[in-house]
Enzyme design. Structure first.
Site, PDB file in Angstrom:
ATOM      1  N   HIS A 161       7.569 -19.723  -0.245  1.00 53.44           N
ATOM      2  CA  HIS A 161       6.112 -19.665  -0.022  1.00 53.44           C
ATOM      3  C   HIS A 161       5.712 -18.363   0.666  1.00 53.44           C
ATOM      4  CE1 HIS A 161       6.221 -24.077  -0.757  1.00 53.44           C
ATOM      5  NE2 HIS A 161       7.331 -23.995  -0.050  1.00 53.44           N
ATOM      6  N   SER A 282      -3.943   9.208  -2.261  1.00 57.19           N
ATOM      7  CA  SER A 282      -5.321   8.826  -2.528  1.00 57.19           C
ATOM      8  C   SER A 282      -6.188  10.070  -2.417  1.00 57.19           C
ATOM      9  CB  SER A 282      -5.763   7.774  -1.517  1.00 57.19           C
ATOM     10  OG  SER A 282      -7.168   7.769  -1.408  1.00 57.19           O
ATOM     11  N   LYS A 288      -2.791   7.675   2.800  1.00 58.17           N
ATOM     12  CA  LYS A 288      -2.194   6.762   1.833  1.00 58.17           C
ATOM     13  C   LYS A 288      -0.999   7.344   1.084  1.00 58.17           C
ATOM     14  CE  LYS A 288      -3.382   3.211   0.649  1.00 58.17           C
ATOM     15  NZ  LYS A 288      -4.464   2.790  -0.254  1.00 58.17           N
ATOM     16  N   GLU A 295       3.855  -0.559  -9.178  1.00 59.16           N
ATOM     17  CA  GLU A 295       2.590  -1.177  -9.602  1.00 59.16           C
ATOM     18  C   GLU A 295       2.394  -1.050 -11.112  1.00 59.16           C
ATOM     19  OE1 GLU A 295      -0.773  -0.947  -6.258  1.00 59.16           O
ATOM     20  OE2 GLU A 295       0.148   0.978  -6.665  1.00 59.16           O
TER      21      GLU A 295
END
Ligand code: ARG
Length: 462
Positions: A161, A282, A288, A295
């Site tokens: 979980h 970014s 960033k 991804e």
């Protein structure tokens, strides 16, 4: 691409030229030219079989084979003028052959049809790609084994979980990825057996009246057998669907791996650091560093899953035998092959460069009360019923949580407040090392088991 008015090989029955839009709409050559090498390989074998069956003479066969080899070289040099009017890779190559060698070229298509030809090309193509994908998976697996061996003793929290559950070794976690990929590789091998069957000889749909020798063509092309029903041979693309099923599962596995890398490289987890050369920044937030590669692997899995659904949908309402719908099988297949190859390459490059923060992983395991189950098991070994042990440890965890302390930081006196069965030796089971070392059986997380799993896996891979 040339949009010429070359005579169509099927032009005899037609009273007017094809509408220009329809020509472009029906053509597959912009994408099926990728099959050129397989098309030539299939045609060479077909010509040799025709010669052996006495349908072509030796001179004709030689001219065809030499002509096809010369065309292969033209294509590879970039000298081949692909024509949209000639519809597909098959008619482009055949027309060029006749232009080069004259009448013998016109005999190549004896006893076959584009329907069995395209199915043959696609099977040859897919067989080769399956071998490449399997080799690429093995490459990633071998990178995993090196990392797993290095991290056999590294302790991290195992999750259920997405909550810290029990300590595991990082090597064990990496070996879980290895197992997923191993099944993918095995599934592809199984799929290959059904891909590697010869449709040629089915002709348009009913077979041919020439005395062909299909077993000989199959032997020349390295097929393990021949398709034994002509209608089925030209119409079914289940072998593509099966491959896409394997590819979709593989991408699903890579996507799960990607998801973990993304989570772990966040500041909140900070278990791993991806090298700068595998990340991007970014344009607005200077701080960033984004995990774009995982991804994109996660994102690209969607395409392959989509291609699987596309092919199932393409197939599901087709009556026997060949229908032009099947021309739509190629772009999804090609894209799936490219996507899988890219994802495997990205991860094979990325994995060995991961910087692992062992201390951070260890802290996360410690703060998650991940040895609570070990404490319960300890009580059971001392005669406490499991449910009572569970209850006692639950209360101990709540107490420790309130104090912001780990279970191993509670005094013996404090611990005994939850169960009188607890003795001084409890601290051995409360340590993370003790917890993982205790799970020392086949499939368990103990470092010794990880090393054994790596050894077995190396043998399987070689
Ligand atoms: N380009 C076609 C395909 O990809 C080749 C077979 C064409 N056959 C036909 N009868 N039109 O499926």
């Amino acid at each position: 691409m040339k949009d010429d008015t070359a005579d169509k090989p099927w032009g005899g029955r037609f009273g007017e030229p094809t509408d220009a839009f329809v020509e472009a709409f029906t053509a597959s050559v912009p994408f099926d030219r990728r099959l050129y090498a397989c098309d030539i390989e299939g045609s060479v074998a077909h010509a040799r079989m025709l010669e052996r069956a006495g349908i072509l003479d030796a001179r004709e066969c030689r001219a065809i084979v030499e002509g096809l080899e010369a065309i292969r070289a033209e294509i590879e040099r970039g000298d081949f003028a692909w024509s949209l009017a000639l519809e597909d890779v098959h008619m482009n190559i055949e027309a060029r052959l006749t232009a080069r060698i004259g009448d013998a070229g016109k005999k190549l298509h004896t006893g076959r049809s584009r329907n069995d030809q395209v199915a043959t090309d696609l099977r040859l193509y897919l067989r080769g790609e399956i071998d490449s994908v399997r080799a690429a998976i093995a490459g990633l697996q071998s990178a995993l084994l090196d990392t797993a061996e290095r991290e056999a003793d590294t302790i991290m929290p195992g999750f259920t979980h997405l909550q810290a559950a029990q300590p595991v070794t990082f090597g064990h976690h990496l070996m879980a990825w290895f197992e997923m990929l191993d099944r993918d590789r095995e599934r592809l091998l199984d799929c290959r057996r059904r891909v590697n069957v010869l449709p040629l000889g089915a002709a348009a749909l009913a077979g041919t009246s020439y005395p062909i020798d299909r077993a000989y063509t199959a032997e020349l092309l390295g097929f393990e057998g021949v398709c034994t029903n002509s209608l089925d041979a030209v119409s079914d693309r289940d072998f593509v669907i099966e491959f896409l099923g394997c590819a979709a599962l593989l991408m699903t596995h890579l996507s799960r791996i990607a998801e973990e890398l993304i989570l772990w490289s966040s500041a909140q987890f900070a278990f791993v650091d991806l090298p700068d050369r595998y990340c991007t920044g970014s344009s607005i937030m200077p701080q960033k560093k984004n995990p774009d590669v995982p991804e994109l692997v996660r994102g690209k899995s969607a395409r392959v899953i989509g291609h699987l659904v596309a092919l199932l949908t393409l197939m599901k309402a087709q009556p026997l035998a060949y229908n032009k719908d099947n021309q739509e099988d190629k772009e999804p297949l090609f894209d799936a092959v490219d996507t899988v190859a890219g994802a495997l390459r990205a991860f094979t490059g990325l994995l060995p460069t991961l910087r692992v923060d062992r201390e951070r992983m260890r802290q996360a395991a410690r703060l998650g009360y991940t040895t609570a189950t070990d404490l319960a098991d300890y009580l059971v070994r001392r005669g406490v019923a499991f449910r009572d042990a569970h209850e006692a440890v639950g209360r101990a965890v709540r107490f420790a949580l309130e104090q912001g302390r780990d279970l191993s930081e509670l005094s013996l006196e404090e611990l005994r407040g939850f169960s009188a069965a607890i003795e001084e030796d409890v601290y051995a089971v409360l340590t993370l090392e003790g917890s993982v070392a205790a799970r020392n059986h086949l499939g368990g997380t103990a470092p010794e088991q990880v090393r054994a799993a790596v050894r077995r896996a190396r043998e399987r891979l070689s």
